[in-house]
Design an enzyme around this catalytic site. Structure first.
Site, short mmCIF file in Angstrom:
data_model
loop_
_atom_site.label_atom_id
_atom_site.label_comp_id
_atom_site.label_asym_id
_atom_site.label_seq_id
_atom_site.Cartn_x
_atom_site.Cartn_y
_atom_site.Cartn_z
N THR A 85 0.83 -1.20 0.00
CA THR A 85 0.00 0.00 0.00
C THR A 85 0.87 1.25 0.00
OG1 THR A 85 -1.75 -1.17 1.19
CG2 THR A 85 -1.83 1.23 1.20
N ASP A 86 1.89 1.28 0.84
CA ASP A 86 2.81 2.42 0.84
C ASP A 86 3.49 2.58 -0.51
OD1 ASP A 86 2.37 3.31 3.41
OD2 ASP A 86 4.00 2.18 4.29
N ILE A 87 3.93 1.46 -1.09
CA ILE A 87 4.66 1.52 -2.35
C ILE A 87 3.77 2.05 -3.47
CG2 ILE A 87 5.81 0.15 -4.13
CD1 ILE A 87 7.47 0.54 -1.61
#
Length: 401
Positions: free
Chosen positions: A183-185
Site C-alpha cells: 500500500t505504501d509503495i
C-alpha cells in the site's frame, strides 16, 4: 556533435517533509529522474526508518552503522538537512525552502502542519508556483480524514487481506498480508505520477496546486480487477490461495522436489500444457476446453493436475513447459533472485559509495531510458549530511533575488 542530454527532472527541486515509506518512495522515484530532493529531518533522530533494524549497513570493518536497511531502501539520490519545524527558526527556514523549491511532499496527519503555517492553504499565496503533495491514510476529506493510516491496517480495511491467503476450509486458511508494504509503495507510485502530471500542467498555467493522495484510495485502485469482479456481479471475491479467481490453471503446484508456478493464460496454452503433462484429452474435454468451463469445474480439474504435477521434478517440468510455450517458473527466495542470470544481466544489484559503509547496495530503478538513464548519484544521506551545503545555497539564492 550530439549534445549530451540531461536527466528528465534536472533543475526541479523538491522539499521532502515525508518519512517512513510512501512519501520517501515517491521522492526517491523523482530523485532517480534527476530532481534535487532536499530531505527535511528531525534533529538527532531523523526519519523513523533509520532505526528500523537490524539489519543495518555495515562499515568496512563489518560493524553495524546507524543506517538501517529499511531506510536505505527508499532514500537514495537525496540530500538531508536537519530542521526543527516546531521552532520559529525552523518554520521560517521551511517557508524559505518552499519558495526555493518546485514541489513539496509531506505525509503529516491532516492539519498537522497547519499549526506551523506550513499547510498548503498557508503557503499557496506566497508560493503560487508550488506543487504541494499531501500523502495521508484517508485523504484530506471524509469522516476518517483525521485518523492515522498505516500500510498493514489499510491492507485489511482496503480488502487485500480478504482475497490474500489460503481458501477457507484448507490448512492455513485465513487472511494474509502481503510480504512487503504494497500500500505504501503503490501510494508512492501514484504520488509520483500525480506530481509529474502537475508539473506538466504548470508548464501551461504557471501555477501549482494541492495533490491529495490517500493510502486507502490508492490501495483500492491497486486491486484492479477484483473490485470490478464485485461491482459487476454483486459477489465479493474471496481468498483463493495461490490460485487465480478468473483464470485456471494459474497457480502454484507442488512437484516431487519443490514448488512451481503454472500460469496458463488462454485455451491454446491449456492444450499445450495438457500435451506436456501427457494428458492431451483434458485439453479437449468440454468441461475444461475453455477458461470459463475450467473456472466452473475447477474443483474437479485441479486435483487431477496436482496429482500429475507431484510425480515430476520442478526443473524438469519447467524445461518441458518452456519448450511447449506454457508460461511457468520457480518460486525463488530473495537470495536466489539476485543470483538469477536475468537479474544479474539487468544490473538490479547496484552499489553506491557511502561515507559510513564504504558502499551501500541498492536495488536498481526499473525505469530504463535509452538516452537519459537513471544514475545512482548519491547514497541515502546520513542525518543532516547536507545541512550546511543547503543553507549556503539558500543564502546565495536570496542574494540573487
Amino acid at each position: 556533435m550530439t549534445q549530451a542530454r540531461q536527466a528528465p527532472l534536472t533543475g526541479i527541486r523538491i522539499l521532502d517533509l515525508s518519512r517512513v515509506l510512501a512519501g520517501p518512495w515517491c521522492t526517491q522515484n523523482l530523485a532517480d529522474l534527476g530532481a534535487d530532493v532536499i530531505k527535511v529531518e528531525r534533529p538527532k533522530y531523523g526519519d523513523d526508518t533509520r532505526a528500523w533494524g537490524p539489519p543495518f549497513l555495515k562499515d568496512e570493518e563489518g560493524h553495524d552503522t546507524t543506517e538501517a536497511a529499511y531506510y536505505l531502501s527508499a532514500n537514495r539520490n537525496k540530500r538531508s538537512i536537519e530542521v526543527d519545524i516546531a521552532s520559529p527558526e525552523g518554520i521560517k527556514l521551511i517557508k524559505d525552502l518552499a519558495k526555493y523549491c518546485d514541489i513539496l511532499v509531506e505525509n503529516f496527519k491532516v492539519g498537522g502542519l497547519q499549526q506551523y503555517g506550513l499547510d498548503y492553504g498557508s503557503l499557496k499565496d506566497e508560493c503560487p508556483h508550488l506543487i504541494y503533495c499531501s500523502i495521508t491514510g484517508f485523504g484530506q476529506t471524509g469522516p476518517f480524514a483525521e485518523r492515522p493510516g498505516y500500510d498493514f491496517m489499510i491492507q485489511g480495511m482496503g480488502g487485500l487481506m480478504s482475497i490474500t491467503g489460503e481458501r477457507d476450509g484448507l490448512p492455513g486458511a485465513g487472511p494474509q498480508k502481503a510480504g512487503v508494504a504494497v500500500t505504501d509503495i503503490i501510494t508512492g507510485m501514484y504520488a509520483s505520477l500525480a506530481i509529474m502530471a502537475a508539473l506538466q500542467e504548470r508548464q501551461k498555467s504557471g501555477l501549482g496546486q494541492h495533490l491529495d493522495i490517500a493510502l486507502l484510495d490508492s490501495h483500492i485502485a491497486m486491486l484492479a480487477n477484483q473490485p470490478l469482479n464485485f461491482m459487476t456481479s454483486g459477489v465479493a471475491p474471496t481468498r483463493a490461495g495461490n490460485a487465480h479467481q478468473n483464470v485456471v490453471p494459474y497457480q502454484v503446484f507442488k512437484t516431487s522436489d519443490g514448488f512451481m508456478i503454472v500460469a496458463v493464460g488462454n485455451d491454446s496454452q491449456f492444450r499445450s500444457y495438457c500435451q506436456a503433462i501427457g494428458k492431451p484429452e483434458l485439453g479437449t474435454d468440454p468441461k475444461f476446453a475453455t477458461n470459463s468451463q475450467r473456472i466452473i469445474n475447477r474443483d474437479e480439474l485441479i486435483p487431477m493436475l496436482e496429482k500429475i504435477m507431484a510425480t515430476g521434478e520442478r526443473d524438469a517440468w519447467i524445461a518441458k513447459f518452456e519448450s511447449a510455450g506454457v508460461p511457468c517458473g520457480p518460486i525463488q527466495t530473495i537470495d536466489q533472485v539476485f543470483s538469477h542470470p536475468q537479474v544479474i544481466h539487468r544490473g538490479i544489484w547496484q552499489n553506491i559509495p557511502h561515507p559510513l559503509g564504504g558502499t551501500t547496495p541498492t536495488t536498481a530503478s526499473p525505469m530504463r531510458f535509452s538516452a537519459t538513464p537513471v544514475e545512482y548519484r548519491r547514497a541515502p544521506p546520513t542525518l543532516g549530511q547536507h545541512t550546511e551545503e543547503i543553507l549556503q545555497e539558500l543564502a546565495n539564492h536570496k542574494k540573487k533575488q
